[in-house]
Design an enzyme around this catalytic site. Structure first.
Site, PDB file in Angstrom:
ATOM      1  N   CYS A 261       3.476  -8.650  -3.988  1.00 54.57           N
ATOM      2  CA  CYS A 261       2.450  -8.205  -5.105  1.00 54.57           C
ATOM      3  C   CYS A 261       3.513  -7.625  -6.363  1.00 54.57           C
ATOM      4  O   CYS A 261       4.806  -6.994  -6.140  1.00 54.57           O
ATOM      5  CB  CYS A 261       1.566  -7.190  -4.632  1.00 54.57           C
ATOM      6  SG  CYS A 261       2.236  -5.506  -4.253  1.00 54.57           S
TER       7      CYS A 261
ATOM      8  N   HIS B  52      -3.194   2.161  -4.711  1.00 53.02           N
ATOM      9  CA  HIS B  52      -2.731   3.022  -6.073  1.00 53.02           C
ATOM     10  C   HIS B  52      -3.366   3.915  -6.396  1.00 53.02           C
ATOM     11  O   HIS B  52      -4.755   3.541  -6.252  1.00 53.02           O
ATOM     12  CB  HIS B  52      -1.882   2.067  -6.972  1.00 53.02           C
ATOM     13  CG  HIS B  52      -2.981   1.276  -7.434  1.00 53.02           C
ATOM     14  ND1 HIS B  52      -3.568   0.166  -6.959  1.00 53.02           N
ATOM     15  CD2 HIS B  52      -3.687   1.178  -8.495  1.00 53.02           C
ATOM     16  CE1 HIS B  52      -4.488  -0.566  -7.721  1.00 53.02           C
ATOM     17  NE2 HIS B  52      -4.510   0.010  -8.675  1.00 53.02           N
TER      18      HIS B  52
ATOM     19  N   HIS C  59      -4.517   6.316  -9.670  1.00 53.62           N
ATOM     20  CA  HIS C  59      -4.674   6.618 -11.077  1.00 53.62           C
ATOM     21  C   HIS C  59      -4.630   8.047 -11.265  1.00 53.62           C
ATOM     22  O   HIS C  59      -5.569   8.689 -10.964  1.00 53.62           O
ATOM     23  CB  HIS C  59      -5.497   5.940 -11.905  1.00 53.62           C
ATOM     24  CG  HIS C  59      -5.602   4.412 -11.725  1.00 53.62           C
ATOM     25  ND1 HIS C  59      -4.932   3.591 -12.761  1.00 53.62           N
ATOM     26  CD2 HIS C  59      -6.026   3.552 -10.874  1.00 53.62           C
ATOM     27  CE1 HIS C  59      -5.184   2.393 -12.377  1.00 53.62           C
ATOM     28  NE2 HIS C  59      -5.719   2.197 -11.126  1.00 53.62           N
TER      29      HIS C  59
END
Length: 116
Positions: free
Chosen positions: A3, A99, A101
């Site tokens: 990825c 992930h 943010h």
């Protein structure tokens, strides 16, 4: 094929690093939606938070500790910030690598669900 985040971790794709240790990498988002828009990712690939085995969940705590370090270093710890983790297609996850943010640097609007 790995990825895009794995390629960033491996150094195949450059990033604007904010923080790095043995377990995580944090870097500025290339399409920011706030003055500070930082992504924090584990170096080990997990597709989403659902895919982190119970015996490896300490990575989530580590990520949150790193977020605190970044907030303090960048100075938005006093004014506030938002942490977002999208999970799966319906949750808006675009990159299939866990992930978080971090959004900061301006007054962020409330989500519809928060208004109720």
């Amino acid at each position: 094929m790995s990825c895009i985040f794995c390629k960033i971790i491996d150094g195949e794709i450059p990033c604007s690093k904010v923080y790095e240790d043995d377990l995580v990498l944090a870097f500025n988002d290339i399409n920011p939606v706030a003055p500070y828009h930082i992504l924090v990712i584990p170096k080990k690939h997990y597709e989403s938070i659902i895919d982190i085995p119970e015996n490896e969940m300490e990575i989530v705590g580590h990520i949150h500790n790193v977020i605190n370090k970044i907030a303090n270093k960048k100075g938005f710890n006093e004014t506030g910030f938002r942490i977002i983790n999208n999970c799966g297609d319906d949750g808006g996850q675009e990159v299939k690598h866990v992930h978080y943010h971090i959004l900061a640097g301006k007054k962020l609007p409330m989500y519809e669900a928060e208004k109720k």
